[in-house]
Design a protein around this motif. Structure first.
Motif, PDB file in Angstrom:
ATOM      1  N   ARG A 210       0.853  -1.184   0.000  1.00 48.66           N
ATOM      2  CA  ARG A 210       0.000   0.000   0.000  1.00 48.66           C
ATOM      3  C   ARG A 210       0.890   1.234   0.000  1.00 48.66           C
ATOM      4  O   ARG A 210       0.828   2.089   0.886  1.00 48.66           O
ATOM      5  N   GLY A 211       1.744   1.294  -0.981  1.00 43.94           N
ATOM      6  CA  GLY A 211       2.702   2.378  -1.060  1.00 43.94           C
ATOM      7  C   GLY A 211       2.546   3.193  -2.322  1.00 43.94           C
ATOM      8  O   GLY A 211       1.532   3.114  -3.016  1.00 43.94           O
ATOM      9  N   ARG A 212       3.563   3.979  -2.609  1.00 44.09           N
ATOM     10  CA  ARG A 212       3.582   4.815  -3.793  1.00 44.09           C
ATOM     11  C   ARG A 212       4.947   4.699  -4.452  1.00 44.09           C
ATOM     12  O   ARG A 212       5.959   4.451  -3.779  1.00 44.09           O
ATOM     13  N   ALA A 213       4.969   4.896  -5.767  1.00 42.48           N
ATOM     14  CA  ALA A 213       6.235   4.833  -6.492  1.00 42.48           C
ATOM     15  C   ALA A 213       6.213   5.873  -7.599  1.00 42.48           C
ATOM     16  O   ALA A 213       5.174   6.148  -8.194  1.00 42.48           O
ATOM     17  N   ASP A 214       7.385   6.452  -7.856  1.00 45.81           N
ATOM     18  CA  ASP A 214       7.541   7.402  -8.961  1.00 45.81           C
ATOM     19  C   ASP A 214       8.805   7.022  -9.723  1.00 45.81           C
ATOM     20  O   ASP A 214       9.920   7.213  -9.233  1.00 45.81           O
ATOM     21  N   LEU A 215       8.615   6.466 -10.914  1.00 41.46           N
ATOM     22  CA  LEU A 215       9.726   6.070 -11.780  1.00 41.46           C
ATOM     23  C   LEU A 215       9.593   6.769 -13.134  1.00 41.46           C
ATOM     24  O   LEU A 215       9.946   6.221 -14.173  1.00 41.46           O
TER      25      LEU A 215
END
Length: 796
Positions: A210-215
């Motif tokens: 339940r996280g976030r990612a920015d790639l």
């Protein structure tokens, strides 16, 4: 070992700090700085507000290992220093990127816990660095110790960005048992250039995400986030993707059998990264309602399972959706869509199936890529069907058994429980390949495959074993090629009057490379149509069967028919339904039969005339039909052979109820044998020499009615009568327009009363000369009712 709030440990460029069980700190020369904090038998704990720094040019290394636990709440900084902002007041300022980020490892053989406030920083102007939490990629690096359980709490930041010009770095979160991830992961590409990096949050047994990612990458390709548990269940709407997550701590007793990931979390990830969901055994969908009747993302979507064994009910499975909530379910991506089952990393081992749509007939599945390609790949088999399935856009590649050992591959099955549903496949190019021993392509409810490529759109269906298309299918390729190829069995097209098989493209190839392989176009109204400029149709197999009103039409191209091996029969018509005719019609180009065969071949059935083809053979088209240099037979037991264009061959056998080969365009064949069993025989040749021979077991000319053989070549032409040959008829015999009849045998017979019934016909020899090839050879005419207008008496 505890590093309390307010503490700072620094090893900037040129220094090296080591904190072990004795808590010693020492400095030594090392480029970029390096810090090792190791408690082999105990715990390493850093409290919020503390800092551990190993910055430098490039960034340094921070390595923390706790024998029992590594619990981090501090800032770990292994970045390279920033040379300046890439953007000032919205205007891009080009600066020189020099240094990449460093490396951070937080490891333990038991437990790793990143608590709220923890920051792991490994950014650099020229590229992001590496962050490893609990292990390396998929836990497969033997040099890196793997944690049993790993937790990354909400409020934790993992950052491995390229600030200016370079690719984002790598950030891995791993556990051999359970991984809980509620933090934020950044691995962005540079502002001036570069691609997004790679992120992984994986649990070998269970993943709670339940996280976030920015790639993302402002001027490059977006990176990929890998989520990697044992089993993944994708649920619709909003929910708790981590049901056992509590207060930001690891629940070591959590042993759920699957990882549940909700639609909203995936679509939030998609805003900043391509999505790769990778499970060991199975990925499937749940019954809760999806907000937009499906999973819709704007970038790439990959669903992959890696189990190296073929286990039932595993693999990538689109099933479990609620009919009441979602009668139409859509999986859509703005980029590429990949469904992959098996193990590309263990060649030679088969895996489970991919994409078994176990849904009811009332449901509809749509898989759509609006800006990329669709790939379905399985070490086992691929199954499509259940309800109505639409697979659409750009290139589509469906294949089995392609992970190192094709012998383990299985079939591609396209099926449906009712006649009202089916599978539609639409792409610029479509490839369906079934590799493996006995692997087949079976499509008993394939509605259509459409290749829509603007320049060229190709369709390939290829299998180790059979390629089978059931009634109602429509294959259409725009300005491209359609190829159906069976490597060891048959190509079967089964049609009904109400649901014909229709194949239309620039060029069409039906090919069976098996010995005695059959190309079988069954049923009413099946059609292969090559309709555009330059089109051609190739039918290559040891047997060709065309039942009833099936047609093969090349509007502007050639039709080539030839066997795959040796001396084989090419059968037009068949034993299933031989009441109609198989129609090969080349409108503007050539019909090429057996042209490249070294051994004799036949068009028709030379093995057993009873029960064989009874329809007509129509040589149709405005240009000549080349039948090759090997012996060729055109055979039908009850129909007729007729033509509307010239025919050329080296050795030609004709056998039918009646035969009419008299095109004014000028036939050209050298060796000839012909037999009409129920009507007249009328042949006009244009070659300088016509030799009556034994071709494919048949000798001379025989007719149940009137018999006529003539030549329309304006030059002097010869008719050669070979040894022990004959011209026999139940009616009149007309041999016309040959300058010379040359007899090569001592006993050539021309007989117009074969059954001695007394109903003798006339024999007309409209020729200038009968000439024996050597002395003692002559010609017998029976009976002596001869009209020889141009023949000198002494020549008889």
């Amino acid at each position: 070992m505890t590093i309390s709030a307010g503490s700072a440990i620094s090893a900037n460029a040129g220094n090296h700090a080591i904190l072990g069980q004795n808590q010693q700190i020492a400095g030594m020369n090392a480029a970029g700085g390096a810090i090792d904090i190791i408690a082999n038998q105990g715990r390493v704990i850093t409290e919020a507000g503390s800092t551990i720094s190993a910055t430098g040019s490039p960034g340094g290394t921070i390595r923390i290992i706790g024998g029992q636990e590594a619990r981090i709440a501090s800032v770990l900084n292994a970045s390279s220093p920033s040379r300046g902002a890439a953007d000032t007041a919205g205007t891009l300022v080009l600066i020189t990127a020099q240094d990449i980020g460093g490396r951070i490892e937080v490891l333990s053989p038991v437990k790793v816990n990143l608590e709220p406030g923890a920051q792991l920083l490994a950014s650099g102007d020229a590229g992001g660095g590496t962050i490893l939490v609990g292990g390396d990629y998929q836990g497969a690096n033997a040099q890196i110790v793997n944690a049993q359980d790993t937790n990354v709490s909400q409020g934790v930041l993992l950052e491995a960005n390229a600030r200016v010009n370079g690719n984002g770095g790598k950030a891995i979160v791993w556990a051999d048992n359970d991984t809980h991830f509620s933090g934020t992961l950044h691995a962005k590409g540079g502002e001036q250039g570069g691609d997004g990096g790679f992120g992984e949050t994986s649990g070998k047994k269970n993943l709670y995400f339940r996280g976030r990612a920015d790639l993302t990458a402002r001027r490059g390709r977006t990176g990929t986030l890998l989520l990697d548990p044992d089993v993944i269940l994708i649920q619709g709407g909003t929910g708790t993707s981590d049901p056992n997550f509590a207060s930001g701590t690891i629940n070591a007793g959590a042993s759920g059998t699957l990882a549940t990931i909700y639609e909203d979390d995936l679509e939030a990830i998609d805003l900043m990264a391509n999505i790769l969901l990778e499970a060991t055994n199975k990925i499937s969908f749940g019954s809760t309602a999806f907000g937009d009747n499906g999973l819709v993302v704007s970038k790439d979507l990959t669903l992959r399972t890696t189990n190296p064994t073929a286990t039932a009910f595993q693999g990538v499975r689109i099933e479990g959706m609620s009919l009441a909530l979602m009668p139409q379910f859509t999986i859509q991506a703005g980029g590429n869509i990949v469904f992959e089952s098996g193990t590309a990393w263990t060649p030679g081992v088969s895996g489970p199936d991919v994409l078994t749509t176990n849904i009811s007939s009332a449901e509809k599945i749509s898989i759509i890529s609006t800006g990329g390609s669709i790939t379905m790949k399985a070490a086992g088999g691929v199954s499509l069907g259940g309800g109505t399935v639409l697979i659409a856009n750009k290139n589509i590649d469906i294949s089995t058994g392609n992970f190192g050992n094709s012998a383990n591959g299985s079939s591609v099955v396209i099926s449906s429980p009712t006649s009202t549903t089916g599978v539609q496949i639409q792409g610029e190019n479509v490839s369906i390949v079934a590799n493996g021993s006995g692997a087949q392509i079976t499509a008993n409810k394939l509605t259509s495959i459409t290749a829509t490529g603007a320049a060229t759109g190709n369709i390939l269906l290829e299998s180790t074993s059979k390629v089978s298309l059931a009634p109602g299918v429509n294959l259409t390729a725009n300005n491209g090629d359609i190829t159906l190829h069976s490597k060891s069995s048959n190509v079967l097209l089964s049609s009904l009057a109400s649901a014909p098989v229709e194949i239309s493209s620039l060029t069409i190839t039906l090919q069976s490379s098996a010995v005695d392989g059959l190309i079988d176009i069954q049923g009413n109204n099946s059609s292969l149509n090559a309709t555009a400029t330059g089109t051609a149709i190739t039918l290559r197999g040891d047997r060709l069967a065309m039942d009833s009103t099936a047609t093969v039409v090349a509007t502007n191209g050639a039709i080539e028919v030839r066997p795959w091996t040796g001396s084989r029969t090419i059968l037009i018509g068949g034993t299933i339904d031989s009441s109609g005719q198989g129609n090969l019609q080349s409108v503007k180009k050539n019909l090429i039969i057996c042209q490249r065969q070294a051994a004799p071949c036949a068009l028709g059935d030379t093995t057993a005339m009873s029960g064989a083809f009874t329809g007509d053979i129509h040589v149709a088209g405005p240009l000549s039909f080349a039948l090759g240099n090997s012996p060729v037979a055109l055979l039908t037991t009850g129909g007729q052979i007729y033509q509307s264009q010239a025919l050329s061959a080296n050795q030609l056998r004709l056998q039918a109820g009646s035969i009419t080969i008299n095109s004014s365009a000028g036939n050209n064949f050298y060796q000839l044998a012909a037999k009409s069993t129920g009507g007249t025989l009328n042949i006009v040749n244009g070659a300088l020499t016509t030799s009556l021979e034994t071709v494919d077991g048949l000798s001379g000319l025989q007719s149940a009615g009137a018999l006529s053989l003539s030549n329309n070549n304006t030059s002097d032409s010869e008719l050669w009568l070979t040894s022990n040959g004959f011209i026999r008829s139940e009616g009149n015999i007309n041999i016309a327009s040959f300058e010379t009849l040359k007899v090569f045998g001592s006993n050539f017979i021309v007989d117009s009363n074969v059954d001695n019934s007394g109903n003798s016909g006339n024999i007309n020899l409209d020729t200038g000369m009968i000439q024996p090839s050597t002395s003692g050879r002559g010609l017998t005419l029976t009976p002596q009712l001869v009209k020889a207008d141009r023949l000198a008496a002494q020549s008889i």
